[in-house]
Design a protein around this motif. Structure first.
Motif, short mmCIF file in Angstrom:
data_model
loop_
_atom_site.label_atom_id
_atom_site.label_comp_id
_atom_site.label_asym_id
_atom_site.label_seq_id
_atom_site.Cartn_x
_atom_site.Cartn_y
_atom_site.Cartn_z
N GLU A 94 0.85 -1.19 0.00
CA GLU A 94 0.00 0.00 0.00
C GLU A 94 0.88 1.24 0.00
OE1 GLU A 94 -2.41 0.64 3.53
OE2 GLU A 94 -1.07 -0.65 4.66
N LYS A 95 0.36 2.33 -0.52
CA LYS A 95 1.15 3.55 -0.62
C LYS A 95 1.37 4.16 0.76
CE LYS A 95 -2.73 6.57 -1.73
NZ LYS A 95 -3.31 7.46 -2.72
N TYR A 96 2.50 4.86 0.88
CA TYR A 96 2.82 5.57 2.12
C TYR A 96 3.67 6.78 1.77
CZ TYR A 96 7.48 3.47 1.77
OH TYR A 96 8.73 3.10 1.34
N CYS A 97 3.71 7.72 2.68
CA CYS A 97 4.51 8.93 2.49
C CYS A 97 5.85 8.73 3.21
CB CYS A 97 3.76 10.14 3.04
SG CYS A 97 4.53 11.70 2.62
N ASP A 98 6.96 8.86 2.49
CA ASP A 98 8.28 8.63 3.10
C ASP A 98 8.80 9.89 3.79
OD1 ASP A 98 9.40 10.30 1.13
OD2 ASP A 98 10.61 8.73 0.23
N GLU A 99 10.04 9.80 4.32
CA GLU A 99 10.63 10.88 5.10
C GLU A 99 10.78 12.18 4.31
OE1 GLU A 99 12.18 7.90 4.62
OE2 GLU A 99 12.79 7.08 6.53
N PHE A 124 -2.91 4.53 -7.47
CA PHE A 124 -2.80 3.42 -6.52
C PHE A 124 -3.77 3.67 -5.37
CE2 PHE A 124 1.41 3.50 -8.56
CZ PHE A 124 1.46 2.21 -9.02
N SER A 125 -5.05 3.49 -5.66
CA SER A 125 -6.07 3.74 -4.63
C SER A 125 -6.30 2.52 -3.75
CB SER A 125 -7.38 4.16 -5.30
OG SER A 125 -7.81 3.16 -6.21
N LYS A 126 -5.74 1.37 -4.14
CA LYS A 126 -5.90 0.17 -3.32
C LYS A 126 -4.57 -0.58 -3.28
CE LYS A 126 -7.83 -2.17 -7.31
NZ LYS A 126 -8.93 -2.89 -7.89
N LEU A 127 -4.54 -1.67 -2.56
CA LEU A 127 -3.33 -2.48 -2.44
C LEU A 127 -2.89 -3.01 -3.80
CD1 LEU A 127 -4.17 -4.67 0.69
CD2 LEU A 127 -2.69 -2.68 0.59
N ILE A 128 -1.58 -3.19 -3.94
CA ILE A 128 -1.06 -3.85 -5.14
C ILE A 128 -0.62 -5.26 -4.75
CG2 ILE A 128 -0.34 -1.69 -6.22
CD1 ILE A 128 2.58 -2.42 -5.46
N THR A 129 -0.37 -6.09 -5.74
CA THR A 129 0.10 -7.44 -5.48
C THR A 129 1.62 -7.46 -5.47
OG1 THR A 129 0.23 -8.03 -7.82
CG2 THR A 129 -1.91 -8.38 -6.71
N GLY A 183 8.66 13.19 1.99
CA GLY A 183 7.36 13.69 1.54
C GLY A 183 6.87 13.08 0.24
N LEU A 184 7.59 12.08 -0.28
CA LEU A 184 7.17 11.42 -1.51
C LEU A 184 6.24 10.26 -1.20
CD1 LEU A 184 10.62 11.24 -3.32
CD2 LEU A 184 8.76 12.84 -3.79
N TRP A 185 5.27 10.03 -2.07
CA TRP A 185 4.40 8.88 -1.93
C TRP A 185 5.06 7.69 -2.63
CZ3 TRP A 185 0.47 8.26 1.29
CH2 TRP A 185 -0.06 9.41 1.88
N ILE A 186 5.11 6.57 -1.92
CA ILE A 186 5.87 5.39 -2.33
C ILE A 186 4.96 4.17 -2.27
CG2 ILE A 186 7.88 3.94 -1.78
CD1 ILE A 186 8.68 6.81 -2.51
N ILE A 187 5.24 3.19 -3.13
CA ILE A 187 4.56 1.90 -3.08
C ILE A 187 5.51 0.84 -3.63
CG2 ILE A 187 3.48 1.98 -5.40
CD1 ILE A 187 0.86 0.94 -3.84
N GLY A 188 5.25 -0.41 -3.31
CA GLY A 188 6.09 -1.50 -3.81
C GLY A 188 7.46 -1.48 -3.18
N TYR A 189 8.49 -1.68 -4.00
CA TYR A 189 9.88 -1.63 -3.54
C TYR A 189 10.47 -0.26 -3.80
CZ TYR A 189 9.75 -6.75 -3.36
OH TYR A 189 9.44 -8.06 -3.07
N GLY A 190 9.88 0.77 -3.25
CA GLY A 190 10.44 2.11 -3.39
C GLY A 190 10.02 2.85 -4.64
N HIS A 191 8.93 2.43 -5.29
CA HIS A 191 8.44 3.13 -6.48
C HIS A 191 7.83 4.47 -6.06
CE1 HIS A 191 6.58 3.88 -10.37
NE2 HIS A 191 5.46 4.15 -9.72
N VAL A 192 8.36 5.55 -6.64
CA VAL A 192 7.82 6.88 -6.36
C VAL A 192 6.56 7.06 -7.21
CG1 VAL A 192 8.24 9.37 -6.47
CG2 VAL A 192 10.10 7.82 -5.83
N ILE A 193 5.46 7.35 -6.53
CA ILE A 193 4.18 7.51 -7.21
C ILE A 193 4.14 8.88 -7.89
CG2 ILE A 193 1.68 7.64 -6.90
CD1 ILE A 193 2.06 5.73 -4.48
N THR A 194 3.84 8.87 -9.17
CA THR A 194 3.75 10.11 -9.95
C THR A 194 2.29 10.53 -10.08
OG1 THR A 194 3.54 8.97 -12.07
CG2 THR A 194 5.79 9.43 -11.30
#
Length: 154
Positions: free
Chosen positions: A25-30, A48-53, A32-43
Motif C-alpha cells: 500500500e502507498k505511504y509517504c516517506d521521510e 494506486f487507490s488500493k493495495l497492489i500485489t 514527503g514522496l508517496w511510495i509503493i512496492g519496492y520504493g516506487h515513487v508515485i507520480t
C-alpha cells in the motif's frame, strides 16, 4: 565515446529490495514522496487507490530499474564492473539522477579518486538536512559493493 551497458544483477536487486522493503500500500516517506512496492515513487499519472500485489511491485521495480539503467548509461562513459554498476544503480534508485550528478561522485570515480568518491557517497545520508539511519546503512552497503576489490588510498 564508450557507452556503459550492463544490466543489474540479482545481487543488486536483492540489495535494493533489502533496503527499500516491500509495501503493498502507498505511504509517504521521510522526504514527503508517496511510495509503493519496492520504493516506487508515485507520480501524478499513477493511480494506486488500493493495495497492489507482490507481482505488481516486481513489475514496478523492473520498470524503475530500467529507467535507472538508461540514466546510468547516459551519465557514465567509462567501464564499470558488475558490482560497481549495481551499487550505482542502487544509488540512482534511491537518490535520483540529478542528485547523483550534483554530488560529484561520478566525476571523482572517473578521475580515479576513489577515496574522494567514497567520502561524498557516504555523506549522502540526509533528507531535508536530517541524517536518516536507513540511508546511512544503505550508503555503507553501496560503497562496500562498489569498492569491492579496489585499493582505496586516503
Amino acid at each position: 565515446m564508450f557507452h556503459h551497458r550492463l544490466r543489474i544483477s540479482s545481487d543488486g536487486i536483492a540489495l535494493i529490495k533489502k533496503f527499500q522493503g516491500l509495501s503493498l500500500e502507498k505511504y509517504c516517506d521521510e522526504s514527503g514522496l508517496w511510495i509503493i512496492g519496492y520504493g516506487h515513487v508515485i507520480t501524478p499519472s499513477d493511480n494506486f487507490s488500493k493495495l497492489i500485489t507482490p507481482l505488481h511491485a516486481e513489475y514496478l521495480l523492473y520498470q524503475d530499474l530500467c529507467e535507472c539503467e538508461d540514466n546510468l548509461s547516459e551519465i557514465v562513459d567509462f567501464r564499470l564492473t558488475q558490482n560497481q554498476h549495481d551499487a550505482l544503480i542502487s544509488l540512482l534508485f534511491s537518490s535520483g539522477r540529478s542528485r547523483l550528478v550534483q554530488t560529484g561522485i561520478i566525476r571523482e570515480i572517473k578521475r580515479g579518486r576513489y577515496a574522494d568518491a567514497m567520502q561524498i557517497w557516504q555523506n549522502e545520508t540526509a533528507i531535508n538536512g536530517t541524517s536518516v539511519a536507513s540511508l546511512t546503512a544503505l550508503r555503507q552497503a553501496e560503497c562496500a559493493l562498489f569498492f569491492t576489490g579496489l585499493a582505496i588510498e586516503a
